[in-house]
Design an enzyme around this catalytic site. Structure first.
Site, PDB file in Angstrom:
ATOM      1  N   LYS A  94       0.814  -1.220   0.000  1.00  0.00           N
ATOM      2  CA  LYS A  94       0.000   0.000   0.000  1.00  0.00           C
ATOM      3  C   LYS A  94       0.845   1.267   0.000  1.00  0.00           C
ATOM      4  CE  LYS A  94      -2.113  -1.187   3.858  1.00  0.00           C
ATOM      5  NZ  LYS A  94      -1.687  -2.595   4.028  1.00  0.00           N
ATOM      6  N   THR A  95       1.819   1.306   0.899  1.00  0.00           N
ATOM      7  CA  THR A  95       2.615   2.521   1.039  1.00  0.00           C
ATOM      8  C   THR A  95       3.374   2.829  -0.249  1.00  0.00           C
ATOM      9  OG1 THR A  95       2.851   2.239   3.428  1.00  0.00           O
ATOM     10  CG2 THR A  95       4.508   3.590   2.332  1.00  0.00           C
ATOM     11  N   GLU A 133      -3.563   5.926   1.448  1.00  0.00           N
ATOM     12  CA  GLU A 133      -3.363   4.535   1.825  1.00  0.00           C
ATOM     13  C   GLU A 133      -4.560   4.092   2.657  1.00  0.00           C
ATOM     14  OE1 GLU A 133      -0.065   2.033   4.417  1.00  0.00           O
ATOM     15  OE2 GLU A 133       0.559   3.787   3.256  1.00  0.00           O
TER      16      GLU A 133
END
Length: 464
Positions: free
Chosen positions: A121-122, A165
């Site tokens: 995600k990051t 995110e």
């Protein structure tokens, strides 16, 4: 454009303001003109960055830190009910706002892209933030890590796009209503909140159900959990599903990922158009993250070739295979990987990027619950290293579990043929590693806890 500030967030007090998710929201609110205050357990560069934006940051948690005129108290799922500032909020009858609801309110009125998945995600959120900024679109963004370039995890932009995110760990991503959602993968993790893969699937289905009518889901065509999610949601009305990956039936088909040292060249077909672009970080998983970012941006109407070129300017996120330095011919790299899938991906990426070098790993397990469920798989992943040192479990928000220690990982690693050493005193690690390392080796500090602090210390020992 400059979205307003909801009344409840005009004078917010953040408990744990220095955390990756909390600090990002606080930064955006401060940039929008809110009177931000909060507290954190210790001083940090994040605390200083918040103060530079005009926020009041207290160190330590005491009831007196909560101002009488605060408009609300913002918390994450990690804040316990007996926190003195949360108790004080109840005494003052202040609204308590979860971090995810605060973030959701910041997205209102903007074209939001929410990036979800058990892993990646990051990185993917960061790729989009960097690429969209490079194209002059000035997005707002909130990320769970600091970008290498701008050096921050969040910013308020004047454009109409918000990239965020979306954290599934506590189901808080159900608060978001994006125009475009990305699901990179769906695996069983966060065992304190999810008891089965079925619960994971149901949670991601709920998240997809929050996509605005007429919106788009960008989803992996390669990962089993994501494929199952696609099967469950593909026939929903007013939802466009765009799959990406190396699978033959992917809508955005990856035809090749060619490693070139610490970069990769990616070839894709999107809407009948053949594109080749560079990803400036190593590893197949990061190349696929870039393709997900590409598909999401195109879903918002951004020209594919422009976005592909802009994605090549992304140089990484702190703690995601971040080079900390080199001393005595040894490179020290930091990895946030803490789930077996992430560990394997990063170890394989480093193997591919530096063929012929020895790979030494310092691994710190994260959470007792995760170690209890996945310790054996973590040990198997560590067998990809030439040698590894395993620290005690970093508890984070959890209390110890009987019989759950890093020995679960060490035993599995040894059974898989790994050369592994238990190091119970973290202060000994720099000397241990310096004694093992030889010129040409790569040292990887790995885990989601404070193992990241050891990189500079290892470099100091190597220098001496």
């Amino acid at each position: 454009m400059a979205p307003g500030i909801p009344a409840a967030l005009e004078r917010p007090h953040f408990i744990g303001i220095g955390g990756a998710g909390m600090s990002g929201i606080a930064k955006i609110l401060a940039q929008r003109g809110a009177k931000v205050a909060g507290s954190d357990a210790r001083e940090s560069a994040t605390a200083e960055a918040l103060r530079a934006l005009g926020a009041t940051v207290h160190i330590g948690h005491t009831a007196g830190h909560v101002a009488d005129d605060a408009s609300c108290v913002v918390v994450s799922s990690a804040i316990r009910p007996d926190n003195p500032e949360l108790v004080r909020a109840a005494e003052l009858s202040l609204p308590v706002v979860h971090r995810s609801d605060a973030l959701a309110s910041l997205m209102d009125g903007l074209r939001a892209i929410a990036v979800a998945g058990t892993h990646g995600k990051t990185t993917t959120t960061s790729m989009l933030a960097v690429a969209l900024s490079g194209l002059g679109l000035d997005p707002s963004y909130a990320i769970g890590g600091d970008l290498q370039g701008p050096g921050t995890n969040a910013a308020h932009g004047e454009g109409d796009i918000f990239v965020a995110e979306a954290d599934e760990s506590d189901r808080s991503f159900h608060a978001y209503a994006p125009q475009v959602a990305i699901v990179l993968n769906a695996e069983l993790d966060h065992h304190a909140n999810y008891a089965s893969m079925e619960e994971i699937h149901e949670s991601f289905e709920t998240f997809v159900g929050k996509i605005l009518p007429g919106g788009t889901l960008v989803v992996s065509a390669d990962q089993a959990g994501a494929v199952e999610l696609t099967r469950r949601v593909r026939d929903r009305d007013s939802l466009t599903v765009v799959s990406y990956g190396e699978a033959e039936d992917a809508d955005v088909r990856v035809h090749g990922i060619t490693p070139h040292g610490l970069t990769s060249e990616v070839a894709v077909v999107l809407g009948g158009e053949h594109l080749v672009f560079t990803v400036s970080v190593p590893g197949r998983h990061y190349a696929l993250n870039a393709v997900a970012a590409l598909a999401a941006g195109v879903a918002l109407g951004i020209p594919a070739r422009d976005l592909a070129a802009a994605l090549g300017t992304y140089t990484g996120v702190k703690r995601r295979l971040q080079l900390k330095g080199e001393a005595a011919g040894v490179q020290v790299i930091d990895s946030y990987a803490h789930h077996p899938t992430e560990m394997t991906a990063d170890l394989e990426a480093m193997r591919g990027a530096a063929a012929g070098s020895r790979l030494l790993v310092v691994f710190q397990p994260h959470l007792f619950s995760r170690t209890q469920e996945l310790g054996a798989e973590m040990g198997q992943a560590l067998a990809l290293a030439d040698a590894c040192a395993v620290l005690d479990i970093y508890p984070a928000r959890e209390d110890p579990l009987p019989g759950v220690t890093s020995a679960l990982i060490i035993d599995a690693a040894k059974a898989a043929g790994a050369d592994v050493t238990a190091v119970h005193d973290k202060a000994r690690v720099p000397a241990v590693v310096a004694g093992m390392a030889k010129p040409g080796d790569l040292v990887l500090t790995m885990g989601a806890g404070d193992v990241t602090d050891l990189g500079p210390q290892i470099l100091d020992h190597l220098s001496n």
